[in-house]
Write an enzyme that holds these catalytic residues in place. Sequence first.
Site, mmCIF file in Angstrom:
data_model
loop_
_atom_site.group_PDB
_atom_site.id
_atom_site.type_symbol
_atom_site.label_atom_id
_atom_site.label_comp_id
_atom_site.label_asym_id
_atom_site.label_seq_id
_atom_site.Cartn_x
_atom_site.Cartn_y
_atom_site.Cartn_z
ATOM 1 N N HIS A 1 0.850 -1.189 0.000
ATOM 2 C CA HIS A 1 0.000 0.000 0.000
ATOM 3 C C HIS A 1 0.884 1.237 0.000
ATOM 4 O O HIS A 1 1.936 1.240 0.620
ATOM 5 C CB HIS A 1 -0.912 0.013 1.244
ATOM 6 C CG HIS A 1 -2.088 0.902 1.064
ATOM 7 N ND1 HIS A 1 -2.026 2.244 1.321
ATOM 8 C CD2 HIS A 1 -3.337 0.651 0.610
ATOM 9 C CE1 HIS A 1 -3.204 2.777 1.051
ATOM 10 N NE2 HIS A 1 -4.010 1.834 0.611
ATOM 11 N N ASP B 1 -7.893 -5.596 0.181
ATOM 12 C CA ASP B 1 -8.378 -6.462 -0.891
ATOM 13 C C ASP B 1 -7.943 -7.912 -0.750
ATOM 14 O O ASP B 1 -8.367 -8.765 -1.519
ATOM 15 C CB ASP B 1 -7.896 -5.934 -2.250
ATOM 16 C CG ASP B 1 -8.589 -4.642 -2.602
ATOM 17 O OD1 ASP B 1 -9.759 -4.503 -2.240
ATOM 18 O OD2 ASP B 1 -7.953 -3.771 -3.214
#
Length: 431
Positions: A308, A366
Amino acid sequence: MAENTDIAKLTLKGKTYDLPVHSPTGGPDVIDIRKLYGQADVFTYDPGFTSTAACDSTITFIDGDKGVLLHRGYPIDQLAGKSHYLEVCYLLLYGELPSAEKLEEFESLVTNHTMIHEQMHNFFRGFRRDAHPMATMVGVVGAMSAFYHDSTDINDPHQREVATIRLIAKMPTVAAMAYKYSIGQPFVYPRNDLDYAANFLHMCFAVPAQEYNVNPILARAMDRIFTLHADHEQNASTSTVRLASSSGANPFACIAAGIACLWGPAHGGANQACLEMLKEIGTVDRIPEFIARAKDKNDSYRLMGFGHRVYKNFDPRATVMKESADEVLDLMGIENNPILQVAKELEKQALADPYFAEKKLFPNVDFYSGIILEAMGFPTSMFTPIFALARTVGWISQWSEQLADPQLKIGRPRQLYLGEMQRDYVDIEKR
Ligand code: CMC
């Protein structure tokens, strides 16, 4: 903005320029370079905005090193555990948790706007059946500007409010219709007696031939997935919405732009890509092969659902999502799900690998969401549309905040030009 008397000094070609420094309520200080070009005739260079704040905001705060995500100050794990999606929508939009009366009013407003203009049904039918539901959503949401003229004037606060409610209310209907169309089933109209998440499940899975009762535990899990995706400060799709809106574009066009950006596999499309990856791995013995590929400098392969831009410790949304995956699979009576086993083992092996540790790569939101959505009965192509419907409130809250900002200017980045300078046109026979 808190007062900050620090001054950053930039020395360039023998001259020194003073740059004001702002202190946020959370996060690193920000050097204000707005006057730099006028004063020093230079631009700053930051592709991918890795060090650039493009706006100020009071909606969402992330501390990536500590794995903190706050909406209007409230931690995401508390909101996911104690609140529910529509209450979080209210919080994001209006800044405070609602009183019971305000919440009821808001829920009723959303519930009463879930149907879409009947003529829009024809619009869906113009798409091929095998269109990706995200392609249909980009088109249909953009087309809402052609159907709801009375909420496109961004200078009218009432119209802005109407557009906000319409988007939050109709997005599940649009996503469910995109799904139904893709599988050749009739559209299912929204039901006002169901809550937001249950209504979405009903529109996706009910058929006219048979009664469908929404399982309240699945509805709760769906609601939690919505809550976990509601907003994430200035991510790519939100910044796209802000940039589109900075020109004065109408809200439906701006949200369509956000949906288009979200679709990419580095962003919202990662939930689909992640489940496909887990299935491709298939069994735990193949994990080392895939980890080796992700580490190989000469291979562009990445572990989807890992890494991320902001989180460098853990993604707090992934922690809640992992718990939810266990709960939902349990409920569905899916024991020893091989994909969940691959996911858990992949997480374990990657976290123990120095490559991932050094680069601070952790599972993101996710990584586990696809497992839950698949267990609920959704095909992978619906994962990103579900992200889009949940993120709509974040986009619209940030859109609203931007429009109320007296400093609003059209977004217009500069460039580091490396092309040819002026040269004379050469006639075709002389080239
Ligand atoms: N697998 C293997 N290596 C990776 C991965 C990964 N998933 N992610 C980053 N790296 C490596 C990357 O190769 C780079 O290595 P080096 O420094 O040697 O060049 C380093 O880690 C830093 O990566 P980056 O691409 O410069 O970092 P970024 O902040 O630009 O990208 C990201 C962040 C999320 C796009 C990226 O981690 C990624 O592509 N992850 C996979 C896709 C994914 O799961 N996206 C969902 C994000 S969360 C949901 C959302 O908000 O949309």
